[in-house]
Write an enzyme that holds these catalytic residues in place. Structure first.
Site, PDB file in Angstrom:
ATOM      1  N   ALA A  93      32.840  -4.166  63.746  1.00  0.00           N
ATOM      2  CA  ALA A  93      34.240  -4.384  64.651  1.00  0.00           C
ATOM      3  C   ALA A  93      35.418  -4.749  63.468  1.00  0.00           C
ATOM      4  CB  ALA A  93      34.006  -5.248  65.583  1.00  0.00           C
ATOM      5  N   HIS A 146      38.169  -5.203  61.046  1.00  0.00           N
ATOM      6  CA  HIS A 146      39.604  -5.394  61.115  1.00  0.00           C
ATOM      7  C   HIS A 146      40.018  -5.729  59.701  1.00  0.00           C
ATOM      8  CE1 HIS A 146      38.749  -9.659  60.922  1.00  0.00           C
ATOM      9  NE2 HIS A 146      37.916  -9.673  61.914  1.00  0.00           N
ATOM     10  N   SER A 147      41.292  -6.165  59.824  1.00  0.00           N
ATOM     11  CA  SER A 147      42.213  -6.241  58.395  1.00  0.00           C
ATOM     12  C   SER A 147      41.506  -7.529  57.506  1.00  0.00           C
ATOM     13  CB  SER A 147      43.626  -6.469  58.622  1.00  0.00           C
ATOM     14  OG  SER A 147      43.744  -7.519  59.597  1.00  0.00           O
ATOM     15  N   HIS A 187      38.062  -7.895  57.263  1.00  0.00           N
ATOM     16  CA  HIS A 187      37.156  -7.582  56.578  1.00  0.00           C
ATOM     17  C   HIS A 187      37.883  -6.711  55.390  1.00  0.00           C
ATOM     18  CE1 HIS A 187      35.370  -7.828  60.719  1.00  0.00           C
ATOM     19  NE2 HIS A 187      34.485  -8.465  60.054  1.00  0.00           N
ATOM     20  N   GLN A 244      21.547 -15.617  64.277  1.00  0.00           N
ATOM     21  CA  GLN A 244      22.611 -16.641  64.391  1.00  0.00           C
ATOM     22  C   GLN A 244      23.163 -16.593  65.566  1.00  0.00           C
ATOM     23  OE1 GLN A 244      24.254 -13.884  61.364  1.00  0.00           O
ATOM     24  NE2 GLN A 244      26.230 -14.441  62.112  1.00  0.00           N
ATOM     25  N   GLY A 247      34.717 -14.508  53.975  1.00  0.00           N
ATOM     26  CA  GLY A 247      36.348 -14.747  54.247  1.00  0.00           C
ATOM     27  C   GLY A 247      36.213 -16.618  54.494  1.00  0.00           C
ATOM     28  N   GLN A 277      30.692 -21.568  56.789  1.00  0.00           N
ATOM     29  CA  GLN A 277      29.826 -20.541  56.349  1.00  0.00           C
ATOM     30  C   GLN A 277      29.851 -20.373  54.723  1.00  0.00           C
ATOM     31  OE1 GLN A 277      28.767 -16.391  58.169  1.00  0.00           O
ATOM     32  NE2 GLN A 277      30.273 -15.819  56.960  1.00  0.00           N
TER      33      GLN A 277
HETATM   34  P1  AMP Z   1      31.691 -10.847  60.609  1.00  0.00           P
HETATM   35  O1  AMP Z   1      31.842  -9.538  60.749  1.00  0.00           O
HETATM   36  O2  AMP Z   1      32.666 -11.833  61.568  1.00  0.00           O
HETATM   37  O3  AMP Z   1      30.695 -11.588  60.318  1.00  0.00           O
HETATM   38  O4  AMP Z   1      32.582 -11.255  59.255  1.00  0.00           O
HETATM   39  C1  AMP Z   1      32.404 -10.759  57.913  1.00  0.00           C
HETATM   40  C2  AMP Z   1      33.265 -11.609  56.949  1.00  0.00           C
HETATM   41  O5  AMP Z   1      34.685 -10.972  57.018  1.00  0.00           O
HETATM   42  C3  AMP Z   1      32.770 -12.800  56.825  1.00  0.00           C
HETATM   43  O6  AMP Z   1      32.451 -13.312  55.694  1.00  0.00           O
HETATM   44  C4  AMP Z   1      34.150 -13.605  57.659  1.00  0.00           C
HETATM   45  O7  AMP Z   1      34.509 -14.923  57.250  1.00  0.00           O
HETATM   46  C5  AMP Z   1      35.044 -12.576  57.057  1.00  0.00           C
HETATM   47  N1  AMP Z   1      36.201 -12.519  57.926  1.00  0.00           N
HETATM   48  C6  AMP Z   1      36.359 -12.257  59.274  1.00  0.00           C
HETATM   49  N2  AMP Z   1      37.569 -12.404  59.700  1.00  0.00           N
HETATM   50  C7  AMP Z   1      38.372 -12.701  58.575  1.00  0.00           C
HETATM   51  C8  AMP Z   1      39.836 -13.007  58.342  1.00  0.00           C
HETATM   52  N3  AMP Z   1      40.778 -13.199  59.519  1.00  0.00           N
HETATM   53  N4  AMP Z   1      40.271 -13.388  57.238  1.00  0.00           N
HETATM   54  C9  AMP Z   1      39.523 -13.191  55.959  1.00  0.00           C
HETATM   55  N5  AMP Z   1      38.025 -12.886  56.090  1.00  0.00           N
HETATM   56  C10 AMP Z   1      37.568 -12.808  57.591  1.00  0.00           C
END
Ligand code: AMP
Length: 273
Positions: A28, A30-31, A33, A57, A147, A153
């Protein structure tokens, strides 16, 4: 770009002798990622991204609505992966990642994973540390990108690689926000327009803290009384150990989680001055 779904395909797709950057995600995209992938693209010869919604998790090992409703649409994610210059995508099934049913042996994050987000989501960080360890073993990256949006995390993963001597450099990437200030998150898709507006109190309060315009107690009170919002926690902690700070000394990380409608949102801000 090469799409792989099995561990063997992934292994065969990664040529050795090149620096490898790795971005683990749950899809999913977004900017937020994209920002991780763009930085990883610049710093490495090869870029590997994974998309895997890891049941370990989630609450009840995935037997919960958050896991069932987590947005999954690989086809919709492909253009962004291409645009970011990803060389290899690893998108395994749950059965591929956990062929012997769920693992018997887990990585334990202890006190660091039990506080803050972990207090509301028991076992969450053990699940993260376990899947990230598996992904590091499969991809064997030189650098992995996480992120700052998920600040706990980042701190847990830094200790994971330090404490288990995993040879990978962890790079933290700043939070990407929408034009309205809300931190980008895959879960934002589940907010109605009204809920999104209500959620904006979270970044607003964190900004006021950074400017030292309000105290921690006042910040908590503002979130606790904001319309449509349920406060989970707001804490000032040491950025490396996540130990609570009695006062807003620097450097501090202020982490917060709220519920807006059906969605749990997290955000944080680093205070350095
Ligand atoms: P997720 O798919 O939610 O597990 O996120 C994958 C990676 O993208 C993780 O390291 C998140 O911390 C990072 N991430 C998600 N949202 C953001 C954001 N708004 N800004 C920076 N990194 C992000």
């Amino acid at each position: 770009m090469r799409l792989t779904t099995t561990k063997k395909e992934l292994f065969d797709a990664i040529p050795r002798g090149f620096s490898v950057g790795f971005v683990p995600t749950m899809g999913a995209l977004h900017s937020g990622h994209a920002s991780l992938m763009k930085q990883a693209r610049q710093e490495n010869e090869l870029l590997v991204a994974s998309i895997f919604v890891n049941p370990l998790q989630f609450e009840a090992l995935g037997d919960c609505d958050d896991y069932r409703h987590y947005p999954r649409d690989l086809d919709a994610d492909i253009p962004l992966l291409e645009e970011c210059g990803v060389d290899i995508v690893f998108a395994p099934s749950v059965a591929e990642m956990y062929p012997n049913d769920l693992p018997l042996v887990w990585v334990r994050t202890g006190a660091m994973g039990e506080k803050l987000e972990g207090a509301s989501r028991p076992g969450h960080f053990d699940g993260v540390a376990t899947v990230v360890s598996k992904l590091f073993n499969l991809v064997r990256p030189d650098r992995a990108y996480f992120g700052q949006k998920d600040a706990q995390q980042v701190a847990v993963i830094r200790r994971l690689v330090a404490d288990l001597d995993i040879p990978v450099e962890i790079r933290a990437v700043p939070i990407i926000r929408g034009a309205d200030g809300l931190a980008e998150s895959s879960r934002n898709q589940r907010l109605s327009p009204t809920e999104r507006t209500q959620a904006l109190v979270l970044p607003r309060v964190l900004e006021k803290l950074k400017a030292r315009a309000i105290t921690i107690d006042a910040a908590r009170a503002e979130l606790a009384t904001a319309p449509g919002v349920k406060l989970d926690h707001l804490e000032a902690v040491d950025p490396a150990t996540l130990e609570p700070l009695a006062e807003l000394t620097t450097p501090a990380l202020v982490v917060a989680a709220i519920y807006v409608g059906p969605v749990r949102l997290i955000d944080n801000i680093e205070i350095t001055t």
